[in-house]
Design a protein around this motif. Structure first.
Motif, PDB file in Angstrom:
ATOM      1  N   ASN A 344       0.861  -1.182   0.000  1.00 20.76           N
ATOM      2  CA  ASN A 344       0.000   0.000   0.000  1.00 20.76           C
ATOM      3  C   ASN A 344       0.896   1.230   0.000  1.00 20.76           C
ATOM      4  O   ASN A 344       1.585   1.499   0.993  1.00 20.76           O
ATOM      5  CB  ASN A 344      -0.907   0.000   1.235  1.00 20.76           C
ATOM      6  N   PRO A 345       0.931   2.003  -1.077  1.00 21.28           N
ATOM      7  CA  PRO A 345       1.854   3.146  -1.145  1.00 21.28           C
ATOM      8  C   PRO A 345       1.618   4.178  -0.058  1.00 21.28           C
ATOM      9  O   PRO A 345       2.547   4.900   0.327  1.00 21.28           O
ATOM     10  CB  PRO A 345       1.589   3.725  -2.538  1.00 21.28           C
ATOM     11  N   ARG A 398      -4.507   5.951  -6.974  1.00 24.25           N
ATOM     12  CA  ARG A 398      -3.764   4.902  -6.276  1.00 24.25           C
ATOM     13  C   ARG A 398      -2.562   4.444  -7.104  1.00 24.25           C
ATOM     14  O   ARG A 398      -1.455   4.275  -6.589  1.00 24.25           O
ATOM     15  CB  ARG A 398      -4.697   3.718  -5.997  1.00 24.25           C
ATOM     16  N   GLN A 402       1.493   4.700  -6.263  1.00 21.44           N
ATOM     17  CA  GLN A 402       2.413   3.562  -6.327  1.00 21.44           C
ATOM     18  C   GLN A 402       3.677   3.945  -7.101  1.00 21.44           C
ATOM     19  O   GLN A 402       4.799   3.603  -6.706  1.00 21.44           O
ATOM     20  CB  GLN A 402       1.712   2.383  -7.020  1.00 21.44           C
TER      21      GLN A 402
END
Length: 510
Positions: A344-345, A398, A402
């Motif tokens: 999960n960044p 998202r 990343q």
């Protein structure tokens, strides 16, 4: 079929933005539809779902020109806390939607708000957990769940509310291949047998195409094309073959390096609740390796990665990195040689702008300002985010976050890069770009350890495959020997054989 929703968005603009996030959107949702929405990073997929569910404008502030109706109701007139009567919504990040300490309470939360009696709630929770493949997980602590297990818990909580329309944002992004197929099959059962309407966003959709009846492709906030599923597949499979040609040639070209970078010796780890993380792991990583760690959800992949960088301490065994035993005294120094990309960044992004994020480690090292500025631009350009360098990271999608996390890692010029699901949340183009870049780094002497559920990419880019099963290392395979292990890998849920989604002509099923 009966029309149950109409989505008309002439344009949707966020405050202080000139460019619309969505524009020229006009389509109807029919009862019993199974719609798949796909497109590139930041194409507007999640924003479109926010609009359909009423999160925009009731929660996220934006000016929406147009009209969205669901079951005859204009969503502007429906309070957000009543939208669950119309739609069940699963967000992209499962941990953003988990609110309870244990699995049972989390799935039961929405039912409690609706005043469902305890006895009925218990039956619904048990049934939905069984449906998503988590039978027996009722008392499991949510903090101990893998990413894929967390996604299943959130899906169970959404399904428990029994809304007539299911809105799912990347519902299988963190699941292993077997888990993805199971969830798609079960959603199809609800769609076909209970006439549940499903609208699903995914970046990579080949596995779900067989169950869909419509596919929308978004680009720059606009639906540029609606496909029949079989037409989308025929277009994309040819493109994928062209992309994989470079990757397959690259993997074959990768030599067999021998200088040891990491050595894991008889390592085991248990979490505080006595759940096994990994057990009796023996593994050696060599300079220039591109190793893919594969396995089903909960098999110990992320635990192994966290042990390698000292986030977790083995209960048994030892770990050597760059010839030195990993311990508290040398941990800080060793970490300067390692780059770690979290699954999960958001677990590693904290700065106010992209350039601050990428430059943070360089400033800690005391680099000159001119060197820092040059390195920031190089790393952001490398991942395709240079134009956003002044932007706040949380305004990115998202997938873009990343990419930002990867850029911040590369700024430190690590010798050993550990990437936990580096293509999660990325579209196919971005996924191949990241894997190509990681491979290029391995060819320059960097060492890559990549945890992935994407067996196609694992096969294409790796020189070794390490398969975990039930928390143990089951196979350590040279890529050239993979055909000999295909059947054995299939027995532990890892099928490297191509899935012929439309074999025998289109019939909407496998």
């Amino acid at each position: 079929m009966e029309t149950i929703a109409t989505i008309i968005i002439e344009k949707l603009v966020f405050p202080n933005e000139e460019k619309p996030a969505l524009k020229n959107i006009n389509f109807e949702i029919k009862r019993g539809d199974f719609i798949v929405i796909t497109g590139g990073v930041a194409s507007g997929k999640s924003i479109l779902l926010h609009s359909i569910t009423g999160a925009i404008p009731h929660y996220h502030n934006a000016e929406l020109t147009g009209k969205i109706t669901i079951l005859g109701q204009d969503i502007k007139d429906v309070h957000l806390n009543h939208m669950s009567d119309y739609v069940g919504y699963m967000m992209q990040e499962p941990h953003n939607q988990i609110i309870s300490l244990d699995v049972y309470e989390d799935v039961a939360f929405g039912l409690g708000n609706l005043g469902i009696p305890c006895e009925q709630t218990e039956q619904i929770v048990n049934n939905t957990l069984k449906f998503v493949g988590l039978d027996g997980y009722e008392n499991r602590q949510t903090a101990s769940l893998s990413g894929g297990q967390a996604q299943r818990v959130v899906l169970a909580g959404v399904l428990a509310l029994n809304a007539p329309i299911l809105i799912l944002d990347q519902p299988t992004a963190e699941l292993d291949p077997q888990g993805r197929l199971e969830i798609y099959k079960r959603l199809s059962q609800l769609n076909k047998h209970q006439n549940l309407t499903i609208v699903l966003v995914m970046d990579r959709i080949e596995e779900v195409l067989s169950y869909a009846n419509r596919v929308f492709y978004l680009k720059d906030g606009e639906i540029i094309k609606e496909y029949l599923p079989e037409d989308y597949y025929n277009d994309q499979v040819l493109l994928q073959k062209r992309r994989l040609k470079y990757a397959a040639d690259a993997a074959i070209a990768n030599s067999s390096p021998k200088e040891s970078i990491a050595k894991i010796i008889n390592v085991s780890y248990r979490y505080r609740n006595n759940l096994i993380g990994c057990e009796d792991i023996h593994l050696e990583v060599y300079k220039g390796d591109f190793i893919s760690i594969i396995g089903l959800n909960g098999s110990g992949k992320s635990t192994l990665a966290k042990l390698l960088i000292g986030l977790l301490k083995p209960c048994k065994g030892e770990i050597k990195l760059f010839g030195k035993l990993l311990n508290r005294e040398n941990l800080t120094k060793i970490r300067t040689q390692i780059g770690f990309l979290f699954q999960n960044p958001d677990h590693q992004i904290f700065a106010s702008t992209l350039e601050e994020e990428v430059g943070f480690s360089l400033k800690l090292r005391g680099e000159r300002e001119a060197v820092i500025d040059q390195k920031i631009d190089e790393c952001l350009e490398f991942v395709g985010l240079l134009d956003y360098k002044k932007m706040h990271p949380q305004r990115l999608s998202r997938g873009q976050r990343q990419l930002l996390a990867l850029a911040s890692i590369l700024a430190g010029d690590p010798e050993f890069i550990i990437a936990d699901e580096p293509t999660s949340g990325l579209d196919e183009n971005q996924g191949f770009m990241i894997m190509n870049k990681l491979f290029d780094l391995s060819q320059k002497g960097k060492t890559i350890l990549c945890i992935t559920h994407d067996l196609t990419l694992a096969k294409a880019y790796s020189n070794r495959l390490v398969a975990l099963n039930n928390h143990r290392l089951q196979f350590d395979i040279s890529i050239k020997d993979l055909p000999e292990y295909n059947e054995a890998l299939k027995e532990i849920g890892l099928n490297f054989q191509d899935i012929a989604l439309f074999r025998g002509g289109w019939d909407g099923s496998f």
